[in-house]
Design a protein around this motif. Structure first.
Motif, short mmCIF file in Angstrom:
data_model
loop_
_atom_site.label_atom_id
_atom_site.label_comp_id
_atom_site.label_asym_id
_atom_site.label_seq_id
_atom_site.Cartn_x
_atom_site.Cartn_y
_atom_site.Cartn_z
N CYS B 61 11.95 -4.93 20.47
CA CYS B 61 10.63 -4.38 20.81
C CYS B 61 10.69 -3.16 21.72
CB CYS B 61 9.76 -5.43 21.48
SG CYS B 61 10.23 -7.11 21.17
N CYS B 62 11.52 -3.22 22.76
CA CYS B 62 11.56 -2.11 23.70
C CYS B 62 11.94 -0.80 22.99
CB CYS B 62 12.57 -2.38 24.79
SG CYS B 62 12.17 -3.82 25.76
N GLU B 65 8.95 1.17 22.13
CA GLU B 65 8.40 1.90 23.27
C GLU B 65 9.30 3.07 23.64
OE1 GLU B 65 5.56 1.37 23.34
OE2 GLU B 65 4.86 -0.05 24.83
N PRO B 133 12.48 -14.09 27.78
CA PRO B 133 11.99 -15.37 27.26
C PRO B 133 13.05 -16.16 26.51
CG PRO B 133 11.02 -13.53 26.08
CD PRO B 133 11.80 -12.94 27.20
N CYS B 157 7.86 -6.45 29.43
CA CYS B 157 8.17 -7.09 28.15
C CYS B 157 7.17 -6.66 27.10
CB CYS B 157 8.19 -8.61 28.25
SG CYS B 157 8.84 -9.39 26.77
N PRO B 158 7.35 -5.53 26.49
CA PRO B 158 8.25 -4.46 26.90
C PRO B 158 7.62 -3.63 28.00
CG PRO B 158 7.09 -3.86 24.91
CD PRO B 158 6.62 -5.22 25.27
N ARG B 160 5.89 -0.63 29.90
CA ARG B 160 5.04 0.45 29.40
C ARG B 160 5.83 1.75 29.43
NH1 ARG B 160 -0.18 -0.11 28.95
NH2 ARG B 160 -0.35 2.12 29.09
#
Lengths: 542, 216, 358
Positions: B61-62, B65, B133, B157-158, B160
């Motif tokens: 996920c990160c 971003e 997590p 998480c993630p 900003r």
């Protein structure tokens, strides 16, 4: 139900020992000895051509086994069958990977997690874990201390094992080399800009032409399904957002739906409206990112920035209500986390009127571009039969002419009541896969436009007991995720914790069909194919 | 000697962990610095801190971003992080964006080894910092600092994109506080280097050992 | 138009008056060499900065803003960074060739750079077969790239090098043909002479149809020649990570990086020289006042303006177009550009023979 009775009779005719159990959605339990025969009947005579999900199971005393969710794509009938082998040490089931191609990777997964040997599977390597991993982690008796962090570089096997049955009932292990000595094999990934994460392809090349691809998954395998087994139901929700982070809303929607179904909880219309709108916003977000990444992979960086520019607008809307940009944690069991923001309706409308003309920009700069067309049209064809057999749902399946949209097949939330067109194209090439997504953005906006003005008043969270226990049984429910059917299978033993949770990955079937699609194309085409298949690696690896 | 670790248009007091930077400055300059070397050093560090090129590396996920800070709204090119290199040889820092699993850990270590010195590591998001997590999972490394040295942690998480930019500015400050010349940068001999490299590499015997057990 | 030849001659006579003729020439060579390298570096810095700002503008971004006004000294930071970065030696690589390759690329680039006439009297290498020399010098770079890919013992590098070999050697042909078209028109191969012949109108106007076709072919082929998008296959980021220079780090990579940008400038400035009149101002016959104003602008400004305009054009294309595939690149060259170039050459010969040009 007629259909089911008919099937029931036919299954009983093959083996009277097959039992129908009613708990939850209900399933047939078929003895191992007659399972292969039953499977062949289901595939060839009853027309169950789509293997929705294959779930490995550890039933403790009853042994290790698998649950198969099947669907007949022409009639829409579904059936769930399961089989188990009592011998825990040497569990062996007949392989069905020749009936449903999608079973190939799923059986490797089940072998990896449970140590079930699939007889007749040509390539029974581990799918996610390292080849030198000890034990099988999703078994209930797995010891966590068995595998400390191993920093030795992994040397992957050069040959694939397969098990064959001898007439006297024992198994023999055979090994087939994956690549020949003289083949020029390169590794694409796990760290590669165009694999969209940490996927690894071993590609055998002849000049620039690809001869064979071997996909290695598991570089981001986090063991979410095992983690779910030790979490209470509300705790499991958090993991879904992190599976396919571009479908966070939809994934969580699926899990909530499945738990609500098991609880027998009916959510209010307002919640259905909000969930549907959120799902579609998420879909727009995901498809915009798809376009961006495809363009970036192909070298057209400008489109990448356009996509991100518009995507930020969707994220702004989501953020106001949910507080998250990527991980939304919005749906809860029996409702949603918070009511929609007062500006939500206005902002969504503004966004739709902003986005509609902007889509033309993409078509002008990318769809109409002569190089993009040359590269995409006719490249990486996937036939309809293969798409169904692999279970390649979502935009990929629809580009191949398979109307596989869960929103139409098994309507949920508000989808049965809104008017939208399911985009189905026929060529199955990269360009169609791209166009399906572009057109779906429009359809998603249509759906939102129909709903946004009519959100009924009501509760946004139903009354739910703080301690959630599901009755015994097993349930499967699916939503149309951003990139295909996202399903959740829960088996409960009446506890606060699920006995087994399985997420039907949208991406795993897509990766399993890469080898079929991308043979005899150029390296550059592999990148375009990977881009248009639109898989998200954490969703594949779970 | 007072070293300038300021970031343009951001007040010194607005940063957290100033103490860490001050300690670092004090420690590195305990024995004083030569004026010429010091000045030259300052110029080099100024250059390096404003030209940190990231490795395009993301596991989950990160990573999205991370793409977002490269895109139009956040645009990390403003700070000179512009040229995201796909080849580790040419990158200056690796942003560990996402969960690192047991299977990925040796790969990450290898990527880190492949980068050319001076190199930095930014652990982005809960997963990279501590396992997040998935901490209890059988297949997740609880914190990349167990594998490679981390310079900056960016929680979230993630996180900003703003948080990521802030974290990268902290990295810039850290680079500015460093000493490139004058004693600390003594390399090891090539032979020693080779020896260390070989120590990390698998030998054929190692592999044979677990070949049989793997599929039994 | 001011003739810088006056300045250079004056320097020469001054030097010759205080020392022997040969020593003076030697000293001049050194000075010119230093100036050339300085100009090379300056152009590289300007080009990299321009690339960043231009691509940022196309992508709705700002680009570098933090160091210096509008981020203008960003590239200086990068240079410091590059210089202090470790140069990794790869095991099992051919060390000698591995270290040699970036220098071959940069030498080829500098030599080609020296051929470009910046203003009247400001030519470094200017002799009667200048065009031929330019073509020869610029094509040495391919050897550097091939060596880089081969010697770094990496499969990605090797594929990148093979691609660049196939691509650059093919496109050299089209570059050659389109330059040849202009050579037919001018009957000279000397760059300064080519510029002088454009005093009464740039060749793109004088040679009309064949010249315009040659110009377009030149732009496409030139773009491919310097490995810029949509022809950036040898380093295709999303396919080969960084192509032939995947394994290079520190300043060795920096040399490739700089050479790529300066090569783009060289290709653009040659286009400006042979098609758009080089340092010749824009003249419109009959408008004397206008022409006088144009003449007042110094030649080197004309030259740089034209060159950077073409650079900008090529950057625009790079950031917008998706990358081609290797077979499409070769199809485009051998099935379209070369035949069209040949026919175009014939057309130009007809135009010249029958005096159909202006």
């Amino acid at each position: 139900m007629d259909n089911k009775i008919d099937i029931k009779a036919r299954i009983a005719a093959i083996d009277p020992a097959a039992v129908w159990s009613d708990a939850g959605d209900g399933m047939f339990r078929i003895p191992v000895s007659s399972f292969r025969e039953t499977a062949e009947m289901l595939r060839k005579e009853a027309g169950f051509d789509f293997l929705r999900s294959l779930t490995g199971m550890d039933w403790g005393e009853e042994g290790l086994g698998c649950v198969y969710h099947l669907e007949n794509t022409s009639t829409g009938g579904t059936i769930t069958v399961s089989t188990a082998d009592k011998d825990r040490e040497n569990a062996a089931l007949p392989s069905v990977q020749d009936l449903w191609k999608g079973a190939n990777f799923n059986e490797r997964e089940a072998y990896d997690f449970f140590g079930i040997k699939f007889i007749g599977h040509p390539d029974l390597r581990r799918l996610f874990l390292r080849d030198d991993w000890k034990g099988h982690p999703l078994r209930k008796d797995y010891d966590m201390a068995l595998n400390p962090l191993n920093m030795k570089n992994e040397v992957s096997d050069d040959d694939a094992p397969s098990y064959e049955m001898t007439p006297d009932g024992s198994y023999i292990l055979k090994r087939h080399p994956l690549f020949e000595e003289e083949e020029y094999v390169i590794n694409i990934g796990p760290q590669h800009p165009a694999t969209h994460g940490v996927l690894r392809f071993q590609v055998s090349l002849e000049g620039e032409t690809i001869k064979k691809i071997d996909a290695h998954c598991g570089y981001i395998h986090r063991g979410i399904e095992k983690l779910c087994e030790s979490s209470t139901y509300p705790q499991t929700l958090g993991f879904t957002d992190r599976l396919d982070y571009l479908g966070a809303m939809q994934n969580r929607h699926a899990l909530c739906m499945c738990i609500e179904k098991a609880m027998g909880l009916e959510v209010s219309e307002r919640i259905q409206y909000i969930r549907t709108i959120m799902d579609e916003l998420q879909r727009i977000d995901s498809h915009l990112l798809f376009t961006s990444c495809l363009a970036q992979d192909m070298g057209a960086l400008e489109v990448f920035f356009l996509g991100f520019r518009d995507r930020e607008k969707v994220l702004d809307i989501l953020e106001e209500t949910t507080g998250g940009r990527l991980i939304q944690t919005y749906n809860t069991i029996g409702g949603v986390q918070a009511d929609i923001h007062p500006d939500f309706v206005r902002k969504v409308k503004e966004f739709i009127s902003y986005m509609r003309p902007k889509l033309k920009e993409y078509h002008e700069i990318f769809t109409g571009n002569v190089i993009a067309r040359e590269r995409l049209i006719g490249t990486g064809k996937l036939s309809r039969e293969d798409a169904i057999s692999f279970g390649a749902t979502g935009g990929t399946g629809r580009a191949s002419g398979w109307a596989c949209d869960v929103r139409k097949r098994h309507p949920y939330a508000m989808y049965g009541k809104v008017d939208f067109e399911e985009i189905v194209l026929g060529n199955g090439d990269c360009f169609d896969r791209y166009m399906v997504r572009m057109k779906e953005i429009e359809q998603s906006m249509n759906i939102i436009a129909q709903l946004i003005d009519n959100i009924p008043e009501g509760e946004y969270q139903m009354k739910v007991k703080p301690l959630i226990k599901l009755p015994e049984g097993s349930w499967y429910s699916a939503v149309e995720g951003s990139r295909g059917e996202f399903g959740v299978f829960i088996e409960s033993r009446g506890d606060r914790y699920p006995y087994r949770v399985k997420f039907r990955s949208t991406g795993l079937p897509l990766v399993s069909c890469v080898d079929t699609i991308a043979r005899n194309v150029k390296i550059a085409d592999l990148i375009a194919i990977g881009g248009t298949l639109d898989y998200v690696i954490p969703d594949i690896d779970r | 000697m007072k070293r300038n670790v300021n970031i343009k248009s951001m007040k010194y007091e607005d940063f957290n962990d100033n103490e860490y930077i001050e300690n670092m400055l004090r420690e590195l300059r305990e024995n004083g610095t030569n004026v010429i070397v010091g000045c030259l050093d300052e110029v080099i560090e100024w250059g390096r801190s404003n030209s940190l090129w990231p490795l395009t590396f993301a596991t989950s996920c990160c990573g999205i971003e991370f793409m977002a800070i490269g895109a139009a709204r956040y645009d990390f090119a403003r700070f000179g992080f512009e040229v995201a290199r796909s080849s580790p040889r040419q990158a200056d820092f690796i942003m560990v964006a996402g969960t690192i699993t047991h299977k990925m850990a040796p790969v990450l270590k290898r990527l880190y080894d492949q980068m050319a010195d001076p190199k930095y590591v930014v652990a982005t998001g809960g997963c990279a910092i501590s396992g997040g997590p998935f901490k209890k999972s059988y297949h997740v490394v609880d914190g990349v600092d167990k594998i490679i040295p981390v310079d900056v942690y960016i929680p979230g998480c993630p996180p900003r994109p703003e948080a990521m930019l802030y974290g990268l500015m902290q990295l810039q400050r850290k680079v500015k506080a460093e000493r490139f010349l004058g004693g600390l940068n003594k390399g090891i001999s090539e032979k020693e280097y080779e020896r260390q490299m070989r120590a990390d590499t698998n030998t054929a015997e190692d592999y044979k050992e677990y070949d049989e057990s793997g599929l039994a | 138009m001011f003739d810088f030849g006056i300045v250079t001659n004056w320097i020469h006579t001054q030097l010759a008056s205080v020392m022997s003729e040969s020593l003076a020439i030697f000293l001049e060579c050194v000075i010119i060499g230093v100036c050339l390298l300085l100009l090379y570096v300056v152009i590289a810095i300007i080009m990299i900065y321009m690339e960043r700002k231009v691509c940022a503008a196309f992508q709705c971004r700002l680009g570098p803003t933090r160091v210096g006004p509008w981020g203008s000294i960003q590239v200086i930071c990068d240079v410091f960074k590059m210089l202090t970065k470790e140069i990794i030696t790869i095991r099992h690589s051919d060390r000698f060739l591995y270290n040699l390759a970036p220098y071959i690329v940069i030498i080829a680039s500098v030599t080609a750079f020296a051929c470009i006439p910046v203003s009247r009297g400001l030519e470094i290498l200017d002799f009667n077969v200048g065009v031929l020399f330019f073509m020869a010098a610029s094509s040495i770079g391919i050897i550097g790239i091939l060596l880089a890919g081969w010697s770094s013992n990496s499969k990605f590098s090797l594929i990148g090098a093979m691609r660049s070999g196939a691509q650059m050697i093919s496109y050299e042909l089209s570059v050659g043909l389109s330059i040849l078209t202009i050579v037919v028109l001018t009957d000279t191969m000397q760059f300064s002479e080519i510029v002088m012949r454009q005093a009464d109108g740039w060749f793109i106007f004088k040679g009309h149809i064949p010249a315009v076709i040659a110009f377009i072919i030149y732009l496409i082929a030139g773009n491919a020649e310097v490995n810029r998008g949509p022809f950036d296959l040898p380093e295709a980021e999303s396919e080969l990570t960084a192509g032939y220079h995947t394994e290079y780090s520190g300043m060795h990579f920096g040399l490739f990086y700089v050479a790529e940008f300066v090569n783009l400038f060289i290709i653009s400035s040659v286009a400006a020289t042979i098609f758009l009149g080089g340092w010749m101002p824009l003249h419109i016959p009959g408008l004397d006042g206008f022409n006088a104003v144009m003449d007042a602008i110094p030649g080197f400004i004309w030259f740089f303006a034209k060159a950077f305009f073409i650079v900008w054009l090529l950057m625009w294309i790079k950031w917008t177009f998706p990358r081609l595939r290797i077979d499409q690149i070769l199809t485009l060259e051998w099935k379209y550009l070369v035949p069209i170039g040949l026919v175009n050459l014939l057309l130009m010969v007809i135009v010249v023979v029958f005096k159909l040009h202006f």
